[in-house]
Design an enzyme around this catalytic site. Structure first.
Site, PDB file in Angstrom:
ATOM      1  N   HIS A 128     -25.469 -22.819 -30.798  1.00  0.00           N
ATOM      2  CA  HIS A 128     -24.502 -23.653 -31.529  1.00  0.00           C
ATOM      3  C   HIS A 128     -25.300 -24.715 -32.290  1.00  0.00           C
ATOM      4  O   HIS A 128     -26.384 -25.105 -31.847  1.00  0.00           O
ATOM      5  CB  HIS A 128     -23.578 -24.311 -30.494  1.00  0.00           C
ATOM      6  N   ASP A 205     -27.104 -25.366 -22.220  1.00  0.00           N
ATOM      7  CA  ASP A 205     -25.870 -25.781 -22.875  1.00  0.00           C
ATOM      8  C   ASP A 205     -24.732 -25.042 -22.165  1.00  0.00           C
ATOM      9  O   ASP A 205     -24.538 -23.842 -22.345  1.00  0.00           O
ATOM     10  CB  ASP A 205     -25.957 -25.403 -24.365  1.00  0.00           C
ATOM     11  N   GLN A 208     -19.760 -23.274 -22.863  1.00  0.00           N
ATOM     12  CA  GLN A 208     -18.877 -22.112 -22.695  1.00  0.00           C
ATOM     13  C   GLN A 208     -18.977 -21.480 -21.316  1.00  0.00           C
ATOM     14  O   GLN A 208     -18.215 -20.567 -21.008  1.00  0.00           O
ATOM     15  CB  GLN A 208     -19.182 -21.051 -23.764  1.00  0.00           C
TER      16      GLN A 208
END
Ligand code: C6P
Length: 411
Positions: A128, A205, A208
């Protein structure tokens, strides 16, 4: 009848999300934009109201009763997150605005304290923008170089290439746990193991992954993990950064101001202990207070049950989508979270989104803040349906029917 998965109380769950019981353009809302943000259960919405009705005060400052209650409720969420991520200590849980701020905090600290010209930062081709741009900014300041792990056509990291890119110049590996645009779950445990062989820290990260997968930061052995509350049924504008104590102690503060100090003189300031060293200024107290109710909601249902339900939905949707002529799924990794991203020959995703919206279907279209990834697949964007704990197979049927209708109009 809504329920189709045995023992999974979808009807009861949906009652906790009043927003789902509405019509959009005269059609029942089908909310499949959960990777962008999930809806919030009543328990969370009420906790925000309750905080302002009963408790509101600034934290860590006053000694009056309301200030103590607000502080206790805020700190209680830190402990809930510690347990949720299985961190060793609440000192390792920093409240941030979300994943974006968490990564910026770490990248900024690395730029100030650890990076020099020629050092390397390793990310992947499916990141992202939030896990690309902060590192590029760190590179601009320091002369470090961004290196990118390539992916295959299924949307999986090519592990041998990752191994080839790891070297003594690599100062950090920063990688997405589960991709928002493809759904791919990365083999992060192996990535961390290999990086640690060379003493290289790893940031995950978790934007999600946190709502779908069990997260145990000690078992993963990651050095940093960051998630946003709004993708785990919590409020927007709040999230948490986990960092191993040894790293958080070494990293310089991100912002200066109240709360992050021990002592201030005009000559010199000393900084507060963990975690407060990284929490300058009055934080988003109400939303932190409410976040514990979102986490409790997920824990009560059980991540394994939620994941099972969501993967049944993903299989069901994928089966029907692949029958559509000219449709190609982007992201066919063996391990996926509940994200179905696709392109259709001769159809622009924005046109499709407009017609789907007219039929009450909320999906996301575009590059999903992963422009380099779209370039890798030679596309401008996809249509993405992402499923959450309250979605149903009946909703997928409505979505597929709406899709067929849209295709008749567009083709
Ligand atoms: N992805 C999506 O629709 P923030 O905005 O800080 O809460 O999260 C940023 C972010 C970072 N990493 C990943 C993998 C993400 O999916 C996101 C947010 C949303 O896919 C909005 S672009």
């Amino acid at each position: 009848m809504l329920t189709q998965i045995e023992n999974y109380p979808v009807e009861t769950i949906r009652d906790d999300f009043p927003i789902l019981h509405q019509e959009i353009n005269g059609k029942p809302l089908v909310y499949f934009d959960n990777a962008a943000t999930t809806q919030k259960p009543l328990q969370v919405i009420e906790a925000i109201g309750q905080y302002y009705l009963d408790i509101n005060a600034n934290i860590h400052r006053g000694i009056h009763t309301l200030a103590e209650r607000a502080t206790a409720s805020y700190e209680a969420t830190r402990e809930v997150i510690r347990q949720f991520l299985n961190a060793e200590s609440t000192d390792e849980i920093i409240f941030v605005k979300g994943v974006t701020e968490g990564i910026n905090l770490v990248a900024n600290g690395f730029a100030k304290a650890f990076l020099k010209a020629g050092d390397e930062i390793l990310i992947s081709a499916m990141e992202h923008h939030s896990n690309i741009v902060p590192w590029q900014m760190a590179c601009e300041i320091t002369g470090a170089v961004l290196k990118v792990i390539p992916i295959n056509d299924q949307g999986e990291i090519i592990f041998e290439e990752f191994l080839k890119l790891l070297n003594s110049k690599t100062k950090i590996v920063s990688i997405v746990h589960a991709s928002n645009a493809l759904g791919t779950i990365n083999p992060v445990k192996n990535i961390i193991k290999e990086a640690h062989k060379l003493g290289i820290p790893v940031l995950l990260d978790g934007a999600q992954s946190t709502s779908h997968l069990e997260i145990d930061v000690q078992d993963l052995d990651c050095d940093f993990f960051v998630f946003s509350a709004h993708k785990v049924y919590g409020p927007t504008g709040i999230g948490a950064l986990y960092g191993k104590r040894e790293w958080l102690e070494k990293l310089p503060p991100y912002q200066g101001g109240g709360e992050m100090i021990k002592e201030v003189t005009f000559e010199k300031t000393t900084y507060n202990e963990l975690p407060y060293k990284f929490e300058a200024g009055t934080p988003n107290i109400a939303d932190v207070v409410a976040l514990k109710h979102a986490i409790k909601y997920v824990q009560d249902l059980g991540k394994a049950n939620i994941a099972h339900h969501e993967l049944e939905l993903l299989d069901y949707a994928t089966g029907q989508l692949t029958e559509i002529k000219g449709l190609k799924i982007i992201g066919t990794a063996r391990e996926k979270v509940s994200v179905a991203s696709f392109v259709i020959d001769g159809v622009h995703h924005q046109d499709l989104a407009v017609i789907l919206d007219q039929q009450g279907i909320a999906v996301r279209t575009g590059h999903h803040c992963t422009q380099p990834l779209m370039k890798r697949f030679g596309i401008l964007g996809t249509t993405r349906a992402s499923f959450a704990l309250y979605n149903t197979k009946e909703e997928i049927d409505l979505f597929i029917a709406a899709l067929h209708k849209a295709l008749k109009m567009l083709k």
